[in-house]
Design an enzyme around this catalytic site. Structure first.
Site, PDB file in Angstrom:
ATOM      1  CE  LYS B  78      -3.949   2.043   2.533  1.00  0.00           C
ATOM      2  NZ  LYS B  78      -4.849   1.880   3.698  1.00  0.00           N
ATOM      3  CB  SER B 153      -8.050   3.841   2.699  1.00  0.00           C
ATOM      4  OG  SER B 153      -7.242   3.177   3.670  1.00  0.00           O
ATOM      5  CB  SER B 177      -8.586   1.260   5.721  1.00  0.00           C
ATOM      6  OG  SER B 177      -9.215   2.518   5.576  1.00  0.00           O
TER       7      SER B 177
END
Lengths: 110, 498, 510
Positions: B78, B153, B177
């Site tokens: 990420k 996210s 997330s």
């Protein structure tokens, strides 16, 4: 942070409107008039939602700052390698010699 | 099964056994990324050179007789995790061109264990969002239905794993997330206990909530990656310094003797008949595996969202102050430093980030601190206490992972309706509990099957119990096998999708 | 206001000045009330929250890492030694060391503060309360209570360019060096219990000598490791209510603190006496003009949005640690000063000089222990030995002269075995490493001669060789006695007992 002051502040909340320009100044974000309008509305709505917590009686409840209680996490006083200056200054939006350069500082910025 | 579809566990086994080289796995994965990511948008940065070099090093180590837990496993990182020498943007214009000069602890542990970083995955800007639509740099689509969002996210990592562009996706979970995009993309999303995985090198959103965890296609892979990443790190004061029990070797196939709490307040009937049916079936499946279902109550969980939207923004308002145009990242010039700050932050942050900084600044500001921030921290205590009471009568809690399945891009324009997506994941985050989402079926929307996620949650530090239960459920139900990648994913780019 | 500028010794308290403003000596109807906030850099190997070296100077931006440069993703971890230094500092002033303490974030933007918040301590500092005991030049003991000492991190350094004089006003841009960012800093906040410039300097000197002695800081104002601000207000003598205060900044030495406070008190008295009102503001001290000037007139209420730092965990100070640190604590300056000044009867200057040099004081104590003679010990230690130390750039306590040697020397003098001239010579020879004084005296027969026969012999010889002086003496010029005694001492190579020589000489000449 006693419960008295907490109660007083909560009572005053309903009549308060978020002063978006003041908050944006503290947060150092320039807002357009349109954003002031839009964010003001959205944050006002959100505050209405979050205000539900004022209903809960928390007078005798301790605040949770950390979910897993932990104490005294400390490092030994030992020197470790630093980043090299070339790497450090290569990130700078503006560098001058060995320094980071910024526009003039006005006293109130502090 | 093609190389890219192999699980992480299978790849590591095969590479360690020298049935396949890390380089071959890496090349296959990079090839798949190059073939489909144009339409998917999972990755902000593809790491061809770094991945190949890492693969060659792994192959050399294997040749030298080493055994590596994640040998050759392709990993999506990420983009809020620092990996030295890679662009690390946090999905924000303010860091669009920032190259991290150091590697965070969790990522380093993955690399040391033989994991291969194939790319930096897209995310909602500064991890604020539930659809990945808040990325300022790229749109990521749901690989199972390109018209839908991948969740957020950690949407890039979830999409990448779901589309076989990595076996393990690293995510970070602050209020859901990891779990929510996991549910949206039909994969496993696991958030460990707060502090289990070091946050050093994870660009902070809300320090007291942020936690790194894996997104994977199987629970086994999640356990594998977790075992590698977890453990005390002297660089993170909040990382937990206590013995770690390996989870992978403890995965079981049944739930006999386990008491699973079904939360009274989370009655799924209100989510609609189709969704309700999926969860009711999931609960029955747990029972079939030998678990005893017990009704538990989390009376203050309903205050979770309100509590979260004070605490997380407050912390973020302070954490994101450092993006000021002085030392790195974007700068927009001004006549003086103050103007420069304001112009930089106005141009560098997107609307959601600005909203959260503003609300957080407000919640901490003079006169409001007690009423908002302190009050929220106290409610946080109440929420934690509710979980403790519930766990006195059950071993695990089961509930939905998100308020709805993946929705169509652009469907949620009102910030608050987006915030509601995390209604079921936020309470666990506030309490710091380990929780995961595991595919539990699907609903049919407009003729397409959209996956759903079951959230399982355990007491603090009970990762072993949690993963074991999820593994048993997954093994019995195999819902992830029903994932069907959107047929357009492999078509030639049409232009209108990107 | 010229008398404010009277030449004070650097940092030297001036009791006569009275510190009561421009009119100086005249009893004023105004009383000044002063509180002082000091920032003191702690002496550690590494910075407060990261492993970068804590060293003064160095090439700009070379002592930085992801943590102290506030790179995205970096996290702080507290330095154990810095926390222990704080406990020691608190204990030295009898402060309370609460069992629970925590770090908070103080949020404000400033370009040399990397995170744009400072890790500090808001409502639960590591030390609370305490008393600073100090003394003035006349030996008067004074006290000022501490509000708290808390731990925080320093900022980087900005250099302002384009204004010609390096000042922020009128500059076009600034250059930043982050080497200092993250250096551990303690902030010492005093109660407003200081009433004049002398007391302010006395208070600061007390902080300095205590921190130096504890080894928690070097306290070098010229390197910026001690920086202070003073809150100054005046009120009519006898009044209880505090006047409006001005905060004075930019004082770079104890001397400027003294001058700035005197100047500010005078300014405020002048305003009030001419019917005006003092406004609350921040004023900068100008070393060149010797005045303070407005820096920020409209004191904008700062909204620092303090909250507990979620990246750090609380500090629980267990009592065993406190006791260990307390046990290791040296004798502290006020106690030592009282012992020297009141018990040993050393002068204020002598006592202060020793107190400010802990190893020398320990050396002195060893001399006193061995000789049981404080007065003679201080004479040697601060006299001949300190002179030699200055000349050779070697501290007394590192010289070959051991306290035992000094004690022996004192015994030799006290017993009249040697005279002071020989003693002085012996100090020089001991300094060169010739060993114990007694053995030198014995080896070389330097013992003082008090044998009347031998002395008479020397005297007779001198008198015979100096007939004119003898005649002068007898003619009433008694001051030639000194010369004649000197000749005898010379003839005896300094060994003759001077008192005896004097006595016998007088006898022979009358």
């Amino acid at each position: 942070m006693n419960s008295q002051s907490t109660k007083r502040s909560i009572l005053s909340l309903s009549s308060d409107k978020i002063d978006i320009r003041y908050v944006a100044k503290l947060a150092r974000i320039a807002l357009t008039d349109d954003e002031v309008q839009r964010f003001g509305q959205q944050l006002g709505d959100l505050l209405e939602h979050v205000n539900v917590i004022s209903k809960l009686d928390t007078d005798s409840i301790p605040a949770t700052a950390q979910v897993v209680e932990s104490r005294n996490v400390e490092r030994e006083d030992e020197v470790r390698p630093c980043l090299d200056r070339k790497t450090v200054l290569s990130m700078a939006p503006q560098a001058q010699g060995s320094f980071f350069r910024v526009p003039r500082i006005i006293a109130e910025d502090g | 099964m093609s190389t890219v579809e192999r699980s992480g566990v299978d790849v590591a086994r095969a590479v360690n056994a020298r049935e396949i080289s890390a380089r071959e796995v890496t090349d296959a994965t990079l090839g798949q990324i190059d073939a489909v990511d144009e339409r998917l948008g999972a990755y902000l940065t593809r790491l061809h050179d770094m991945a190949r070099a890492a693969a060659d090093r792994v192959d050399a180590r294997i040749a030298g007789g080493e055994k590596l837990a994640m040998a050759g496993v392709p990993v999506a990182v990420k983009d809020n995790m620092c990996l030295a020498g890679t662009r690390t943007t946090c999905g924000s214009k303010i860091l669009e061109n920032w190259i991290a000069p150091y590697t965070g602890t969790a990522v380093q542990r993955i690399l040391d264990a033989g994991g291969i970083p194939v790319g930096k995955s897209n995310m909602d800007e500064f991890a604020m969002g539930s659809s990945c639509e808040n990325s300022a740099l790229l749109q990521t689509r749901n690989p199972l239905d390109l018209s839908r969002v991948p969740g957020g996210s950690s949407g890039g990592s979830a999409a990448a794993v779901s589309a076989h562009l990595a076996a393990v996706g690293l995510g970070s979970d602050t209020g859901g997330s990891i779990r929510e995009p996991g549910a949206f993309c039909g994969v496993v999303g696991f958030k460990p206990t707060y502090g289990r995985v070091s946050r050093y090198g994870l660009i902070a959103f809300a320090s007291s909530l942020d936690q790194i965890g894996p997104l994977t296609r199987t629970v086994e892979d999640a356990a594998l990656a977790y075992d590698v990443m977890a453990g005390y790190d002297p660089m993170d004061s909040t990382s937990i310094d206590r013995p770690l029990e390996p989870t992978f070797s403890a995965l079981r196939d049944d739930l006999r003797g386990k008491r699973i709490g079904i939360v009274k307040e989370f009655e799924t009937g209100k989510l609609g008949a189709a969704i309700d049916a999926v969860y009711k079936q999931a609960y029955r499946d747990l029972e079939k595996l030998g678990a005893e279902l017990i009704e538990v109550s989390l009376p203050t969980a309903d205050y979770g969202l309100a509590t979260y939207y004070l605490i997380a923004p407050a912390e973020c308002s302070s954490n994101l102050a450092r993006f000021d145009g002085v030392r790195y990242g974007l700068r927009v010039e001004g006549n003086d430093v103050g103007e420069m700050y304001e112009a930089t932050r106005a141009a560098g942050f997107g609307p959601e980030v600005k909203r959260r900084i503003l609300i957080g600044t407000y919640a901490l500001s003079s006169g409001y601190y007690d009423a908002y921030y302190v009050k929220a921290q106290k409610v946080r205590t109440l929420i934690g206490d509710d979980f403790k009471k519930a766990f006195a009568t059950c071993d695990l809690i089961a509930c939905p992972a998100a308020s709805s399945p993946a929705f169509v891009s652009g469907a949620k324009s009102d910030p608050y309706s987006m915030y509601l997506m995390d209604y079921y994941t936020i309470p666990m985050s506030l309490a710091g509990l380990p929780a995961l989402s595991v595919p539990c079926g699907s609903v049919s929307v407009e003729g397409k099957s959209v996956p759903m996620g079951l959230q399982l949650c355990a007491p603090i530090f009970a990762e072993r119990e949690l993963l074991s239960a999820a593994h048993a459920y997954e093994k019995a139900t195999m819902h992830y096998k029903n994932n069907k990648l959107d047929v357009s994913l492999h078509r030639a780019p049409t232009g209108n999708l990107v | 206001m010229s008398n404010i500028e009277s030449a004070h010794a650097v940092g030297g308290p001036q009791p006569s000045a009275g510190g009561r403003g421009a009119e100086g000596a005249a009893p004023s109807k105004w009383e000044a009330v002063i509180g002082i906030e000091c920032h003191v850099e702690l002496k550690t190997n590494s910075k407060m929250f990261c492993g970068c070296a804590n060293e003064f100077g160095g090439e700009p931006n070379t002592k930085v890492c992801p943590v102290c440069l506030a790179l995205p993703g970096a996290l702080p971890v507290a330095n154990r030694v810095a926390i222990e230094h704080m406990i020691a500092a608190g204990l030295a002033f009898d402060a309370q060391i609460p069992e629970f303490s925590k770090f908070d974030r103080k949020n404000y933007f400033y370009p040399d503060m990397p995170k744009d918040y400072q890790i500090s301590q808001f409502d639960m500092p590591l030390t609370q309360g305490g008393v600073v005991r100090y003394w003035l030049e006349d030996g008067t003991m004074k006290e000022c209570r501490l509000t708290r000492i808390h731990l925080e991190e320093d900022t980087g350094k900005s250099t302002h360019s384009g204004s010609g004089d390096g000042r922020i006003a009128g500059s076009s841009h600034s250059l930043i060096d982050f080497n200092r960012a993250g250096v551990p800093l303690m902030e010492c906040v005093s109660e407003p219990e200081i009433h004049n410039a002398d007391e302010a300097v006395g208070y600061l000197e007390a902080l300095k000598r205590t921190f130096v002695q504890l080894g928690v800081s070097d306290v070098k104002m010229e390197e910026g490791s001690l920086r202070c601000d003073a809150n100054v207000s005046i009120r009519p003598v006898g009044a209880k209510e505090l006047g409006t205060k001005a905060e004075i900044k930019n004082m770079n030495s104890f001397r400027s603190v003294h001058r700035a406070i005197e100047s500010e008190i005078a300014r405020q008295i002048e305003i009030v006496e001419s019917g005006g009102r003092v406004v609350q503001e921040t004023r900068g001290w100008d070393e060149v003009t010797g005045t303070t000037h407005t820096m920020r007139s409209k004191e904008q209420a700062h909204d620092y949005r303090y909250f507990p730092d979620p990246d750090l965990v609380p500090v629980e100070v267990d009592r065993a640690t406190v006791e260990r640190i307390r046990k290791d604590m040296p004798e502290l300056p006020p106690a030592r000063f009282a012992r020297y000044h009141c018990e040993f009867k050393l002068s204020v200057a002598q006592a202060t000089q020793l107190v400010e040099n802990a190893p020398l004081a320990e050396y002195f104590d060893a001399c006193v222990n061995a000789s049981k003679n404080a007065q003679q010990s201080v004479n040697f230690v601060l006299g001949d030995l300190s002179r030699l130390a200055n000349e050779s750039d070697t501290p007394v306590y590192e010289s070959p002269v051991k306290p035992q040697h000094v004690a022996e020397l004192i015994t030799l003098v006290e017993s009249n075995t040697i005279n002071s001239k020989i003693a002085k010579e012996l100090v020089g020879r001991m300094w060169k490493g010739e060993g114990a004084p007694k053995s030198i005296v014995e080896k070389e027969g330097l013992a003082q001669t008090s044998d009347p026969g031998a002395i008479d012999g020397f005297i007779d010889g001198v008198l015979a060789a100096n007939e004119k002086s003898v005649a002068d003496y007898k003619g009433g010029k008694t001051n030639v006695m000194g010369f004649l005694v000197g000749q005898v001492m010379k003839a005896s190579r300094g060994k003759a007992n001077p008192a005896l020589v004097q006595e016998r000489m007088k006898e022979k000449l009358t």
